[in-house]
Design an enzyme around this catalytic site. Structure first.
Site, short mmCIF file in Angstrom:
data_model
loop_
_atom_site.label_atom_id
_atom_site.label_comp_id
_atom_site.label_asym_id
_atom_site.label_seq_id
_atom_site.Cartn_x
_atom_site.Cartn_y
_atom_site.Cartn_z
N ARG A 206 -91.45 -51.64 -18.43
CA ARG A 206 -91.01 -52.96 -18.92
C ARG A 206 -89.66 -52.88 -19.63
O ARG A 206 -88.85 -53.80 -19.53
CB ARG A 206 -92.09 -53.55 -19.84
CG ARG A 206 -91.84 -55.01 -20.19
CD ARG A 206 -93.02 -55.62 -20.89
NE ARG A 206 -93.24 -55.04 -22.20
CZ ARG A 206 -94.28 -55.32 -22.98
NH1 ARG A 206 -95.22 -56.17 -22.58
NH2 ARG A 206 -94.41 -54.75 -24.16
N LYS B 75 -88.33 -58.46 -23.19
CA LYS B 75 -88.49 -58.28 -24.65
C LYS B 75 -87.11 -58.12 -25.28
O LYS B 75 -86.71 -57.02 -25.66
CB LYS B 75 -89.39 -57.06 -24.88
CG LYS B 75 -90.23 -57.16 -26.12
CD LYS B 75 -91.39 -56.19 -26.08
CE LYS B 75 -92.01 -55.97 -27.43
NZ LYS B 75 -92.52 -57.17 -28.10
N GLU C 265 -97.18 -69.04 -24.75
CA GLU C 265 -97.79 -67.98 -25.54
C GLU C 265 -97.55 -68.25 -27.00
O GLU C 265 -96.89 -69.23 -27.38
CB GLU C 265 -97.24 -66.60 -25.13
CG GLU C 265 -95.76 -66.41 -25.36
CD GLU C 265 -95.28 -65.01 -24.97
OE1 GLU C 265 -96.06 -64.05 -25.00
OE2 GLU C 265 -94.08 -64.89 -24.66
N1 PLP Z 1 -95.72 -61.79 -26.16
C1 PLP Z 1 -94.73 -61.48 -27.02
C2 PLP Z 1 -93.69 -62.51 -27.27
C3 PLP Z 1 -94.70 -60.22 -27.62
O1 PLP Z 1 -93.72 -59.90 -28.47
C4 PLP Z 1 -95.70 -59.30 -27.35
C5 PLP Z 1 -95.67 -57.96 -27.93
O2 PLP Z 1 -95.24 -57.02 -27.36
C6 PLP Z 1 -96.72 -59.66 -26.46
C7 PLP Z 1 -96.69 -60.92 -25.90
C8 PLP Z 1 -97.80 -58.70 -26.13
O3 PLP Z 1 -97.36 -57.70 -25.24
P1 PLP Z 1 -98.01 -56.28 -25.25
O4 PLP Z 1 -99.47 -56.48 -25.06
O5 PLP Z 1 -97.40 -55.58 -24.10
O6 PLP Z 1 -97.70 -55.66 -26.56
C1 COI Z 2 -95.79 -55.89 -30.26
O1 COI Z 2 -96.90 -56.39 -30.22
O2 COI Z 2 -95.60 -54.69 -30.06
C2 COI Z 2 -94.60 -56.69 -30.55
O3 COI Z 2 -93.52 -56.24 -30.30
C3 COI Z 2 -94.73 -58.02 -31.18
C4 COI Z 2 -93.88 -58.13 -32.38
C5 COI Z 2 -93.72 -59.54 -32.77
C6 COI Z 2 -94.41 -57.30 -33.52
#
Ligand code: PLP
Ligand code: COI
Length: 358
Positions: free
Chosen positions: A98, A201, A237
């Site tokens: 990612r 991200k 989200e």
């Molecule tokens: N959505 C956002 C905006 C995020 O910052 C995160 C965190 O990483 C997620 C969703 C969840 O993604 P993940 O499960 O890969 O941490």
């Molecule tokens: C994560 O869940 O790793 C993120 O980057 C979300 C962040 C807002 C702490």
């Protein structure tokens, strides 16, 4: 820069290191100083070997593209101690991939996936005393970041990049821990546009959401739930996490949208939901559907699974938890995910990557 030589990959590292003197059970989700971070530079067409440093400060050109044109992206993953003393990370290959997608989308030099994994391993091994002990509920949060560091004044990609990884021991993202949170559907602020960068991200997405999040907190909500920016009809989200709902007839429903981050936690929950007999569905979710869910949750690396107690939409409010307790599906999904992450359940999908063997 003070440096520390790296150990070969996959090597045994003493797991009985003296742990840092921290109140592990009560850690917040914040920055706690550790001993080392790691930095790699891309210059003249190649990445260097990377170096561990004790410095928390970056020497940065004032015209670096990350500072004014937002050439910045990052990742988030967690390291855990298992019961038998190994140190593991969850689905690191997905984070590595990612980050590459994020880099390419904003014209930054992508970090090779094996370099990403090597960097995360090296920085964890250099900070073993900050990996929270098994059973404390805490984890070592790993934050890889890529920055455009080369100077530009015209809007152009940088010609130099920095890839760094720092770590910090953390507790739950939401102060309440595994307790229901209260969301409000956001209609005044868009986090990301359908053809923009909401699916990667990059820091700008979080800056764009700050005012919505702060306003919601002032009104007593925990966080916002964004709608799609085009039609203002479908769920996107939450600020820091994906969203899912459990329908009364047993579907695990989560939004399909071009403007949300493809969550690795959500992808894992879709698999685990099937194990529980729920039927996963990733599709556009009309905001009106929130009134028909029996449960809802936020999910992400930081948020893990955070049960949603209520959602307020305009002048209507749906309450999923009347007694302040999480619903049964949120509990079961949470327990399964945590058990896999901590090595308490067999890792049948190959999600757990061992960094240090006990
Ligand atoms: N959505 C956002 C905006 C995020 O910052 C995160 C965190 O990483 C997620 C969703 C969840 O993604 P993940 O499960 O890969 O941490
Ligand atoms: C994560 O869940 O790793 C993120 O980057 C979300 C962040 C807002 C702490």
């Amino acid at each position: 820069m003070s440096t520390l030589s790296s150990r070969p990959r996959g090597s045994r590292v003493e797991s009985d290191v003296t742990k840092a003197d921290l109140d592990w059970e009560n850690l917040d989700f914040g920055y706690h100083k550790t001993d080392f971070n790691i930095r790699f530079t891309w210059r003249n067409g190649a990445w260097d070997e990377g170096e561990l440093t004790a410095s928390e400060i970056l020497p940065l050109h004032m015209a670096a593209t990350c500072l004014h044109y937002g050439q910045e992206c990052f990742e988030g993953l967690k390291a855990f101690h298992t019961k038998r003393g190994d140190v593991v990370v969850f689905r690191i290959d997905e984070n590595a991939r990612r980050l590459g997608v994020s880099c390419r989308k904003i014209h930054m030099e992508p970090v090779p996936e094996d370099m990403f994994i090597d960097a995360v391993e090296r920085v964890i091994k250099a900070n073993l005393k900050y990996v929270p002990p098994y059973g404390t509920g805490a984890s070592l949060y790993v934050r890889p970041i890529v920055l455009g560091t080369g100077p530009q004044v015209g809007v152009r990609p940088a010609d130099e990049y920095l890839f760094m990884v720092f770590v910090t021991p953390v507790g739950p993202y939401f102060k309440s821990g595994f307790k229901p949170v209260h969301l409000v559907v956001e209609e005044e602020v868009d986090r990301a546009a359908p053809l923009g960068v909401g699916d990667v991200k990059v820091g700008g997405n979080y800056a764009a959401g700050l005012r919505a999040s702060i306003n919601a907190k002032k009104k007593g909500f925990t966080e916002v739930l964004y709608l799609d920016a085009k039609e203002k009809r479908y769920l996107d989200e939450s600020g820091p996490a994906n969203f899912f709902g459990i329908t009364k007839d047993g579907q695990y429903v989560t939004p399909a949208s071009p403007s949300i981050l493809p969550s690795i936690t959500n992808k894992s929950l879709i698999t685990l939901a099937e194990e529980l007999g729920l039927r996963p569905q990733r599709r556009p979710v009309d905001v009106e559907e929130i009134f028909d869910f029996q449960e809802a949750g936020c999910c992400g690396t930081a948020a893990v699974i955070t049960p949603v107690g209520s959602i307020t939409y305009r002048d209507r409010k749906v309450v999923y938890s009347k007694d302040g307790r999480p619903g049964r599906y949120c509990v079961e999904l949470y327990q399964r995910l945590r058990a896999i992450q901590l090595g308490d359940m067999p890792d049948k999908y190959g999600w757990v990557h061992r960094v240090v063997q006990a």
